[in-house]
Scaffold this motif. Structure first.
Motif, PDB file in Angstrom:
ATOM      1  N   ASP A 299      12.233  12.740 -21.616  1.00 18.95           N
ATOM      2  CA  ASP A 299      11.695  11.530 -20.977  1.00 18.95           C
ATOM      3  C   ASP A 299      10.428  11.850 -20.193  1.00 18.95           C
ATOM      4  O   ASP A 299       9.454  11.073 -20.219  1.00 18.95           O
ATOM      5  N   VAL A 300      10.425  12.973 -19.495  1.00 18.51           N
ATOM      6  CA  VAL A 300       9.254  13.361 -18.711  1.00 18.51           C
ATOM      7  C   VAL A 300       8.076  13.698 -19.623  1.00 18.51           C
ATOM      8  O   VAL A 300       6.930  13.271 -19.394  1.00 18.51           O
ATOM      9  N   LEU A 301       8.339  14.463 -20.683  1.00 19.04           N
ATOM     10  CA  LEU A 301       7.258  14.893 -21.575  1.00 19.04           C
ATOM     11  C   LEU A 301       6.674  13.733 -22.380  1.00 19.04           C
ATOM     12  O   LEU A 301       5.500  13.784 -22.786  1.00 19.04           O
ATOM     13  N   SER A 302       7.471  12.688 -22.616  1.00 24.19           N
ATOM     14  CA  SER A 302       6.984  11.563 -23.411  1.00 24.19           C
ATOM     15  C   SER A 302       6.501  10.383 -22.566  1.00 24.19           C
ATOM     16  O   SER A 302       6.077   9.368 -23.105  1.00 24.19           O
ATOM     17  N   ALA A 303       6.581  10.531 -21.244  1.00 24.40           N
ATOM     18  CA  ALA A 303       6.205   9.420 -20.364  1.00 24.40           C
ATOM     19  C   ALA A 303       4.703   9.162 -20.422  1.00 24.40           C
ATOM     20  O   ALA A 303       3.901  10.095 -20.391  1.00 24.40           O
ATOM     21  N   PRO A 304       4.289   7.902 -20.495  1.00 18.76           N
ATOM     22  CA  PRO A 304       2.861   7.580 -20.486  1.00 18.76           C
ATOM     23  C   PRO A 304       2.296   7.750 -19.077  1.00 18.76           C
ATOM     24  O   PRO A 304       3.055   7.825 -18.104  1.00 18.76           O
ATOM     25  N   PRO A 305       0.982   7.794 -18.932  1.00 19.92           N
ATOM     26  CA  PRO A 305       0.390   7.862 -17.592  1.00 19.92           C
ATOM     27  C   PRO A 305       0.847   6.685 -16.733  1.00 19.92           C
ATOM     28  O   PRO A 305       1.003   5.565 -17.230  1.00 19.92           O
ATOM     29  N   ARG A 306       1.072   6.956 -15.473  1.00 21.75           N
ATOM     30  CA  ARG A 306       1.513   5.903 -14.551  1.00 21.75           C
ATOM     31  C   ARG A 306       0.304   5.195 -13.959  1.00 21.75           C
ATOM     32  O   ARG A 306      -0.606   5.835 -13.427  1.00 21.75           O
ATOM     33  N   VAL A 307       0.322   3.881 -14.040  1.00 17.86           N
ATOM     34  CA  VAL A 307      -0.759   3.084 -13.453  1.00 17.86           C
ATOM     35  C   VAL A 307      -0.520   2.994 -11.943  1.00 17.86           C
ATOM     36  O   VAL A 307       0.565   2.638 -11.487  1.00 17.86           O
ATOM     37  N   ILE A 308      -1.544   3.320 -11.174  1.00 13.44           N
ATOM     38  CA  ILE A 308      -1.450   3.278  -9.716  1.00 13.44           C
ATOM     39  C   ILE A 308      -1.734   1.852  -9.253  1.00 13.44           C
ATOM     40  O   ILE A 308      -2.821   1.314  -9.497  1.00 13.44           O
ATOM     41  N   LYS A 309      -0.749   1.245  -8.596  1.00 18.76           N
ATOM     42  CA  LYS A 309      -0.886  -0.144  -8.165  1.00 18.76           C
ATOM     43  C   LYS A 309      -0.709  -0.254  -6.653  1.00 18.76           C
ATOM     44  O   LYS A 309      -0.025   0.554  -6.038  1.00 18.76           O
ATOM     45  N   ARG A 310      -1.326  -1.258  -6.097  1.00 18.18           N
ATOM     46  CA  ARG A 310      -1.116  -1.571  -4.686  1.00 18.18           C
ATOM     47  C   ARG A 310       0.251  -2.223  -4.519  1.00 18.18           C
ATOM     48  O   ARG A 310       0.780  -2.859  -5.424  1.00 18.18           O
ATOM     49  N   THR A 311       0.821  -2.046  -3.333  1.00 13.21           N
ATOM     50  CA  THR A 311       2.095  -2.690  -3.039  1.00 13.21           C
ATOM     51  C   THR A 311       1.926  -4.203  -3.064  1.00 13.21           C
ATOM     52  O   THR A 311       1.013  -4.746  -2.442  1.00 13.21           O
ATOM     53  N   GLN A 312       2.795  -4.874  -3.811  1.00 10.15           N
ATOM     54  CA  GLN A 312       2.704  -6.320  -3.897  1.00 10.15           C
ATOM     55  C   GLN A 312       3.256  -6.979  -2.638  1.00 10.15           C
ATOM     56  O   GLN A 312       4.239  -6.521  -2.066  1.00 10.15           O
ATOM     57  N   LYS A 313       2.601  -8.054  -2.234  1.00 11.75           N
ATOM     58  CA  LYS A 313       3.118  -8.816  -1.105  1.00 11.75           C
ATOM     59  C   LYS A 313       4.359  -9.570  -1.550  1.00 11.75           C
ATOM     60  O   LYS A 313       4.357 -10.254  -2.579  1.00 11.75           O
ATOM     61  N   PRO A 314       5.469  -9.486  -0.795  1.00 15.23           N
ATOM     62  CA  PRO A 314       6.693 -10.193  -1.180  1.00 15.23           C
ATOM     63  C   PRO A 314       6.488 -11.701  -1.224  1.00 15.23           C
ATOM     64  O   PRO A 314       5.776 -12.270  -0.401  1.00 15.23           O
ATOM     65  N   VAL A 315       7.127 -12.310  -2.217  1.00 11.06           N
ATOM     66  CA  VAL A 315       7.115 -13.773  -2.307  1.00 11.06           C
ATOM     67  C   VAL A 315       8.447 -14.340  -1.831  1.00 11.06           C
ATOM     68  O   VAL A 315       8.624 -15.553  -1.772  1.00 11.06           O
ATOM     69  N   ALA A 316       9.380 -13.440  -1.493  1.00 10.82           N
ATOM     70  CA  ALA A 316      10.685 -13.877  -1.001  1.00 10.82           C
ATOM     71  C   ALA A 316      11.335 -12.751  -0.211  1.00 10.82           C
ATOM     72  O   ALA A 316      11.033 -11.572  -0.422  1.00 10.82           O
ATOM     73  N   VAL A 317      12.214 -13.131   0.714  1.00 12.95           N
ATOM     74  CA  VAL A 317      12.976 -12.179   1.526  1.00 12.95           C
ATOM     75  C   VAL A 317      14.459 -12.469   1.339  1.00 12.95           C
ATOM     76  O   VAL A 317      14.892 -13.623   1.423  1.00 12.95           O
ATOM     77  N   LEU A 318      15.233 -11.420   1.075  1.00 14.91           N
ATOM     78  CA  LEU A 318      16.680 -11.533   0.922  1.00 14.91           C
ATOM     79  C   LEU A 318      17.349 -10.743   2.035  1.00 14.91           C
ATOM     80  O   LEU A 318      17.123  -9.541   2.169  1.00 14.91           O
ATOM     81  N   ILE A 319      18.162 -11.411   2.840  1.00 16.45           N
ATOM     82  CA  ILE A 319      18.863 -10.771   3.959  1.00 16.45           C
ATOM     83  C   ILE A 319      20.344 -10.708   3.595  1.00 16.45           C
ATOM     84  O   ILE A 319      20.970 -11.742   3.328  1.00 16.45           O
ATOM     85  N   THR A 320      20.913  -9.519   3.543  1.00 17.63           N
ATOM     86  CA  THR A 320      22.274  -9.341   3.052  1.00 17.63           C
ATOM     87  C   THR A 320      23.180  -8.696   4.093  1.00 17.63           C
ATOM     88  O   THR A 320      22.723  -7.996   4.997  1.00 17.63           O
ATOM     89  N   ASP A 321      24.481  -8.935   3.919  1.00 16.09           N
ATOM     90  CA  ASP A 321      25.489  -8.256   4.737  1.00 16.09           C
ATOM     91  C   ASP A 321      26.816  -8.319   4.004  1.00 16.09           C
ATOM     92  O   ASP A 321      27.022  -9.156   3.110  1.00 16.09           O
ATOM     93  N   ALA A 322      27.724  -7.419   4.363  1.00 16.63           N
ATOM     94  CA  ALA A 322      29.052  -7.383   3.755  1.00 16.63           C
ATOM     95  C   ALA A 322      30.077  -7.039   4.823  1.00 16.63           C
ATOM     96  O   ALA A 322      29.774  -6.366   5.811  1.00 16.63           O
ATOM     97  N   SER A 323      31.283  -7.529   4.619  1.00 17.72           N
ATOM     98  CA  SER A 323      32.387  -7.254   5.541  1.00 17.72           C
ATOM     99  C   SER A 323      33.657  -7.096   4.726  1.00 17.72           C
ATOM    100  O   SER A 323      33.637  -7.144   3.487  1.00 17.72           O
ATOM    101  N   ASP A 324      34.782  -6.942   5.411  1.00 13.69           N
ATOM    102  CA  ASP A 324      36.058  -6.824   4.711  1.00 13.69           C
ATOM    103  C   ASP A 324      36.432  -8.139   4.031  1.00 13.69           C
ATOM    104  O   ASP A 324      37.215  -8.155   3.077  1.00 13.69           O
ATOM    105  N   TRP A 325      35.877  -9.268   4.505  1.00 11.87           N
ATOM    106  CA  TRP A 325      36.181 -10.569   3.893  1.00 11.87           C
ATOM    107  C   TRP A 325      35.406 -10.760   2.593  1.00 11.87           C
ATOM    108  O   TRP A 325      35.933 -11.222   1.594  1.00 11.87           O
TER     109      TRP A 325
END
Length: 285
Positions: free
Chosen positions: A103-129
């Motif tokens: 996989d490493v030897l056949s991988a194409p060059p990686r395009v360097i991109k700027r971090t995208q600005k989020p279009v959404a925010v997901l706030i998560t939590d979990a409990s025993d319920w």
């Protein structure tokens, strides 16, 4: 073009790839007739470095990384074994190493991109319920979801272990809310440090979290995903994860947290806290 530390940079196409010298080292490391533990460690290190260069996630190579971790724990106590012959890896480990190498030897060059600005925010939590989440988009729309764990999930004990429950909640809530065509960049806020760190790296030494990494990468291959830690006391999804309705206070807190990113962008809205966790800056005003 410029080569530096085994990486080749193309400034016109804005890509980075491993150099021929690095390719040669990886190939030679994979064909050592009777490798020592030093050779084995060198091979893993080369693959990890090349994966970082090419943008390949380490999650699919869990078996190789666990084998290396087990060997490293012994070698740290027995440095005299570094140049001793390494054991023959189990068939599934050997197959994983071979697949990783190809996989490493056949991988194409990686395009360097700027971090995208989020279009959404997901706030998560979990409990025993169960688990709960708040999804807020850039236009200010807010959606919620709360779901109780099934009887089987409660019986197997996963709901009492945050290392199981929290990553599971993140994956399920991404499936619930994210539409790849509309939500190209999403920021997830969680009070679980292990999930934030692992999903940010894209892999984990913990099998159950690594499984979550694989699920996200396979189901959302083009999603620009960022994660931040939010203190448990400030997590507005806590009530939802316990089966309660969203309170006015939690609604206000959720909008407050989302504004810190959606109004500024992820690069401006996030900083590292004293222990190195990505954490939200307070919004201006």
């Amino acid at each position: 073009q410029q080569e530096w530390l085994g990486e080749g940079y193309d400034f016109e196409s804005k890509t980075v790839a491993i150099t021929e010298k690095t390719r040669t080292k990886i190939t030679e490391a994979a064909t050592v007739a009777r490798p020592t533990w030093r050779n084995f460690a060198s091979r893993i290190s080369l693959l990890r470095y090349a994966s970082s260069t090419t943008g390949i996630s380490l999650a699919p190579y869990y078996a190789s990384l666990r084998a290396f971790s087990s060997a490293a724990s012994v070698l740290s106590c027995r440095p005299d074994l570094w140049d001793a012959p390494a054991w023959d890896p189990q068939p599934h480990v050997a197959a994983c190493l071979e697949r990783w190498t190809q996989d490493v030897l056949s991988a194409p060059p990686r395009v360097i991109k700027r971090t995208q600005k989020p279009v959404a925010v997901l706030i998560t939590d979990a409990s025993d319920w169960g688990f709960g989440g708040i999804f807020i988009t850039a236009d200010g729309a807010l959606h919620t979801h709360a779901q109780e764990w099934t009887p089987i999930e409660k019986l197997n004990g996963m709901t009492k272990r945050s290392v199981h429950a929290e990553p599971n909640a993140i994956v399920r809530l991404l499936r619930r809310f994210v539409r790849p065509k509309d939500h190209t960049a999403v920021l997830v806020l969680s009070d679980n440090d292990a999930a934030v760190r692992a999903f940010t790296k894209g892999h984990s030494p913990a099998f159950v979290i690594n499984k979550g990494c694989l699920e996200i990468q396979s189901e959302f291959p083009n999603l620009s995903l960022s994660l931040c830690h939010v203190p448990g006391a400030a997590n507005p999804s806590d009530g939802l994860s316990r089966g309660h309705d969203l309170s006015v206070e939690d609604w206000v807190q959720a909008m407050h947290l989302a504004r810190a990113v959606l109004d500024t962008g992820v690069e401006d809205g996030v900083h590292l806290d004293p222990v190195g966790r990505p954490t939200l800056r307070p919004p201006p005003g």
